[in-house]
Design a protein around this motif. Structure first.
Motif, short mmCIF file in Angstrom:
data_model
loop_
_atom_site.label_atom_id
_atom_site.label_comp_id
_atom_site.label_asym_id
_atom_site.label_seq_id
_atom_site.Cartn_x
_atom_site.Cartn_y
_atom_site.Cartn_z
N GLU A 36 0.92 -1.22 0.12
CA GLU A 36 0.11 0.13 0.02
C GLU A 36 0.92 1.34 -0.12
O GLU A 36 1.77 1.41 0.77
N VAL A 37 0.51 2.04 -0.82
CA VAL A 37 1.05 3.55 -0.57
C VAL A 37 -0.06 4.66 -0.36
O VAL A 37 -0.99 4.56 -0.88
N HIS A 38 0.46 5.63 0.43
CA HIS A 38 -0.68 6.36 0.67
C HIS A 38 -0.21 7.83 0.12
O HIS A 38 1.02 8.17 -0.16
N THR A 39 -1.20 8.74 0.15
CA THR A 39 -0.74 10.11 -0.58
C THR A 39 -1.47 11.13 0.48
O THR A 39 -2.05 10.76 1.47
N LEU A 40 -0.94 12.38 0.31
CA LEU A 40 -1.08 13.55 1.12
C LEU A 40 -1.40 14.46 0.46
O LEU A 40 -0.06 15.45 0.02
N PRO A 41 -2.44 15.29 -0.29
CA PRO A 41 -2.61 16.32 -1.15
C PRO A 41 -1.67 17.64 -0.57
O PRO A 41 -1.87 17.89 0.47
N LEU A 42 -1.09 18.00 -1.55
CA LEU A 42 -0.72 19.51 -1.42
C LEU A 42 -1.66 20.74 -2.15
O LEU A 42 -2.24 20.21 -3.24
N ILE A 43 -2.02 21.77 -1.72
CA ILE A 43 -3.02 22.48 -2.04
C ILE A 43 -2.48 23.78 -1.99
O ILE A 43 -1.74 24.03 -1.25
N ASP A 44 -2.96 24.70 -2.85
CA ASP A 44 -2.55 26.20 -2.85
C ASP A 44 -3.32 26.98 -1.77
O ASP A 44 -4.34 26.52 -1.41
N VAL A 45 -2.76 27.96 -1.40
CA VAL A 45 -3.31 28.94 -0.27
C VAL A 45 -4.68 29.21 -0.64
O VAL A 45 -5.74 29.13 0.14
N ASP A 46 -5.06 29.68 -2.02
CA ASP A 46 -6.37 29.93 -2.43
C ASP A 46 -7.38 28.74 -2.22
O ASP A 46 -8.57 29.19 -2.57
N GLU A 100 0.81 34.59 5.06
CA GLU A 100 0.74 35.92 4.17
C GLU A 100 0.44 35.59 2.89
O GLU A 100 -0.09 36.60 2.31
N ASP A 101 0.72 34.36 2.22
CA ASP A 101 0.54 34.04 1.13
C ASP A 101 -1.19 33.96 0.88
O ASP A 101 -1.63 34.59 -0.07
N TRP A 102 -1.61 33.65 1.93
CA TRP A 102 -3.00 33.24 2.16
C TRP A 102 -3.90 34.64 1.95
O TRP A 102 -4.61 35.17 1.34
N ALA A 103 -3.38 35.60 2.88
CA ALA A 103 -3.86 36.84 2.96
C ALA A 103 -4.07 37.85 1.67
O ALA A 103 -4.74 38.45 1.12
N GLN A 104 -2.67 37.63 0.92
CA GLN A 104 -2.31 38.25 -0.25
C GLN A 104 -3.35 37.60 -1.53
O GLN A 104 -4.10 38.58 -2.23
N ALA A 105 -3.36 36.20 -1.51
CA ALA A 105 -4.40 35.74 -2.29
C ALA A 105 -5.98 35.92 -2.16
O ALA A 105 -6.62 36.17 -3.21
N THR A 106 -6.17 36.01 -0.98
CA THR A 106 -7.66 36.09 -0.68
C THR A 106 -8.10 37.71 -0.32
O THR A 106 -9.39 37.94 -0.41
N GLY A 107 -7.16 38.51 -0.13
CA GLY A 107 -7.67 40.05 0.14
C GLY A 107 -8.12 39.85 1.65
O GLY A 107 -8.56 41.12 2.03
#
Length: 456
Positions: A353-363, A442-449
């Motif tokens: 078995e191989v597990h995954t763990l998704p990477l997501i962008d801040v937005d 900070e990336d989240w704040a910039q991306a979402t306003g």
């Protein structure tokens, strides 16, 4: 005479190579790998004759014994009670280096037997190696010798700085060991060296000529958490770490086939995956800990790995295994069984078995719970509204996870978040519902306003 700084950016520390002017050199506070010192010395036609300690270290395995195996004399405070051959010195003792002299200045505080070393040419002071007794913009913490001694040693530190170090000439260079990025330091600036006068004028601990109580309050207010391995390394450094000798490190990293890895896991081994987090995200061994190989790999390895269990590594062929071993040995992780031969593809090909763990962008951080695993000081400087918070080190120590549903884990870049998510997944038995944010608050704040919150 200016010493040559040998900086470990990952640990936030500086060692110093001092040319004695006669074909010999001294090294102050060397870390375990002798090559940065012997290499620099060799290129200058020097032989390392002295390996000198300011204190018993908690954040790295001392390199004095490796240098002693090549003929250097170890010099340390007698009060450090080292259990291996060395020259023990007391306050005021002078070590003749063949023209230059090191004078021991007892400066208890960071550790009970701490000494600073005043470098003299005859009677002329040239600079002072302050270890952790005085760093640029702060000093090193006083709670590593046992939390019950924090206040006692903080008061000793006040007297060490005020009565001993600040009595030195204002123009005298200050060469600390701990610096920016060190978990041993408090309130350090981005600079690694200073002068006595600059510290008198600008060190936040010393502004306004504080009394002892004020100094202690300022100092201890800056203490955050520190890596778990700090609690065991002082004892190991006192007893005497294993000497590997040349070639260094004499530690192999054999390829292990899938069956061998399965056997090791059945006997209690742990898997540390040092690949970049995007590769870990796409597939990894169930229960493995993500710790991407970078400057801070060793610090987090020492913090999150169980020192009582062998380590199986997952690394890719394009990664620097020598650097990985250097960092592991620097923090005292020696029980490394080997690496998974063929990597994750061999594991998958064997039908496991191989597990995954998704990477997501801040937005993409929207309706799910958010778990911020940065240090307290980072969290207080700005975090997502309504995010939960627990430090990564606390998670490694068994702290409860304050979220249970679909969760986005975040830090400043993603590496620590992936480590945290892998620990949570290991505790739960699967990684479902977990995502790792590839970005900062900070990336989240910039991306979402949207605005961040600050404070506790």
């Amino acid at each position: 005479m200016e010493p040559i700084a040998v900086v470990d950016e990952g640990l936030g520390n500086s060692s110093y190579l001092l040319d004695l002017g006669d074909g010999r050199a001294a090294v102050l506070d060397p870390a375990r790998d002798p090559r940065p010192y012997t290499g620099r010395a060799g290129r200058r036609g020097l032989t390392v004759a002295f390996a000198v300690e300011t204190h018993v270290h908690a954040d790295f395995v001392t390199g004095t014994r490796e240098l002693a195996a090549d003929g250097a004399q170890i010099v340390a405070a007698a009060g450090a009670e080292l259990a291996y051959p060395h020259r023990g010195v007391h306050d005021g003792d002078r070590v003749d280096l063949g023209g230059l002299v090191l004078e021991a200045i007892a400066t208890p505080g960071h550790t009970p037997a701490h000494v600073a070393w005043l470098l003299r040419d005859g009677e002329t002071p040239l600079g002072v190696f302050t270890g952790g007794a005085l760093v640029v913009g702060g000093m090193a913490r006083t709670d590593l010798a046992g939390r019950e001694r924090t206040g006692e040693l903080a008061r000793a530190a006040y007297r060490s700085i005020r009565d001993r170090l600040l009595a030195l000439p204002d123009e005298l260079p200050v060469w600390p060991t701990h610096g920016p990025g060190s978990f041993c330091s408090t309130d350090a600036t981005g600079e690694r060296t200073s002068t006595i006068g600059l510290e008198k004028a600008g060190n936040p601990l010393l502004v306004g000529d504080p009394d002892e109580d004020t100094f202690v309050a300022r100092l201890t207010a800056g203490f955050g958490s520190y890596p778990a391995y700090f609690d065991r390394l002082p004892t190991e450094n006192q007893a005497g770490p294993r000497v590997f000798g040349r070639p260094w490190p004499a530690l192999s990293l054999p390829d292990l086939d899938v069956d061998a890895v399965q056997g090791l896991l059945a006997r209690g081994a742990q898997v540390v995956d040092a690949r970049p987090i995007d590769r870990f995200a796409r597939g990894h061994l169930p229960g493995s800990i993500s710790d991407e190989l970078r400057g801070q790999f060793g610090t987090w390895l020492g913090w999150v790995a169980d020192p009582s269990r062998p380590v199986v590594l997952v690394v890719d062929d394009d990664q620097d295994v020598d650097e990985l071993l250097r960092q592991a040995l620097t923090v005292g992780v020696e029980d490394i069984a080997g690496r998974l031969g063929g990597g994750i593809e061999a594991w998958r090909a064997a039908g496991y078995e191989v597990h995954t763990l998704p990477l997501i962008d801040v937005d993409a951080v929207d309706r799910q719970d958010v778990l911020d695993i940065r240090q307290d000081t980072e969290w207080q400087a700005g975090h997502l509204p309504h995010a939960a918070h627990v430090e990564l080190g606390a998670l490694a120590g068994g702290a409860d996870v304050p979220v249970s549903g679909s969760t986005a884990v975040m830090c400043a870049h993603g590496q620590r978040s992936m480590t945290a998510a892998s620990l949570i997944a290991r505790g739960r038995g699967d990684s479902r519902g977990l995502e790792v944010v590839a970005g900062s608050a900070e990336d989240w704040a910039q991306a979402t306003g949207r605005d961040l919150e600050d404070g506790a």
